[in-house]
Design an enzyme around this catalytic site. Sequence first.
Site, short mmCIF file in Angstrom:
data_model
loop_
_atom_site.label_atom_id
_atom_site.label_comp_id
_atom_site.label_asym_id
_atom_site.label_seq_id
_atom_site.Cartn_x
_atom_site.Cartn_y
_atom_site.Cartn_z
N HIS A 57 15.63 2.51 49.77
CA HIS A 57 16.82 3.30 49.42
C HIS A 57 17.91 3.17 50.47
O HIS A 57 18.83 3.98 50.52
CB HIS A 57 16.46 4.77 49.30
CG HIS A 57 15.36 5.05 48.34
ND1 HIS A 57 15.50 4.84 46.98
CD2 HIS A 57 14.10 5.52 48.53
CE1 HIS A 57 14.36 5.18 46.38
NE2 HIS A 57 13.50 5.58 47.29
N HIS A 216 13.61 6.89 42.80
CA HIS A 216 12.65 5.80 42.91
C HIS A 216 12.75 4.81 41.76
O HIS A 216 11.85 4.00 41.55
CB HIS A 216 11.22 6.37 42.94
CG HIS A 216 10.97 7.26 44.10
ND1 HIS A 216 10.17 8.38 44.03
CD2 HIS A 216 11.45 7.23 45.36
CE1 HIS A 216 10.16 8.98 45.21
NE2 HIS A 216 10.92 8.30 46.02
#
Length: 329
Positions: A57, A216
């Site tokens: 991320h 996610h």
Amino acid sequence: MVKKAINNPERIVDEVIEGLVFASHGRLTKVPGVRAIMRTSIEDGKVALLIGGGSGHEPIYTTYVGPGFADAAACGNIFAAPSPQIIFEATKAIRRGKGVLYVYGNYEGDVMNFDVAAEMAADEGIEVKHARTMDDVSLPKGEGRRGIAGSYFQVKIAGAACASGLSLEDAQRVTLHAQQNIRSLSVALRPGSLPETGQPTFTLGEDELEIGMGGHGERGVARRKMMPADRLVDLMMGQLVEDFPLKRGDRVALLVDDLGATTMMELLIVNRRVRQILDQIGVTVHDTRIGPYMTTQEMAGFSITLMRLDEELTHYFDRPASNESFLKP
């Protein structure tokens, strides 16, 4: 298959940490023995701030380490929580006598592992408190909301609170106050992928978009046909404004986040429409962030985050902070 400039997939997280350490020119270092990164100079007598979550991320969480931000970040595998041992070792490395505040996303694995690490820290006499991020308005209000791009604002406030000399209890209180005033909503135009496999996390038609993505790469809560940017922003802002609800005279900090593969051109068009809507309802924008703050690999799309500000949150939001390797001025 999605093409990526990587080496051994099992070494991705370690090599990301090494790259960040090099970019910091001595201001960051790896926590010995575990996948975590920390400041090399942490002030004595402060509440230490530990953030963390799954890798993949970037820039969150690894690059939000620096003066006024976090003191360390615990790094999990791609889209996976860091282990309790990683969190525990990072906790020990950054403690400076006033306890440690944990800030992390509200995902089952992260919650479980940070809880276990806190128990391990307690056995060592280290006091720990938690402030999970949970800003995703695509899910019902309550303790089940996920932490997405609004996590950046929460880390910013937490870092300022810890750097200002507050006690552990007060730093947690301020950070939770921020949590209660942050709302985000995301939209995907194209899925991201898992670097280990090169495969997309879900499929999306060429004429489709998905609203309410998880951090996610989880599928969203609604699938729609492609639409013009203004119409899409209107739809998203309607949900965000109502979730507070915002009222005339409110002030907010605004984040338009690139999920990984969205052009600045698109983000600026989105920002234009967000500002038009907020101006129409009498809400003032105190400050704006635009760019990749929390990504999901090469996912195309964006999220909009609003943090409602009062006098206290404005004070901490405006305090200086710098990360050591990302988006240097």
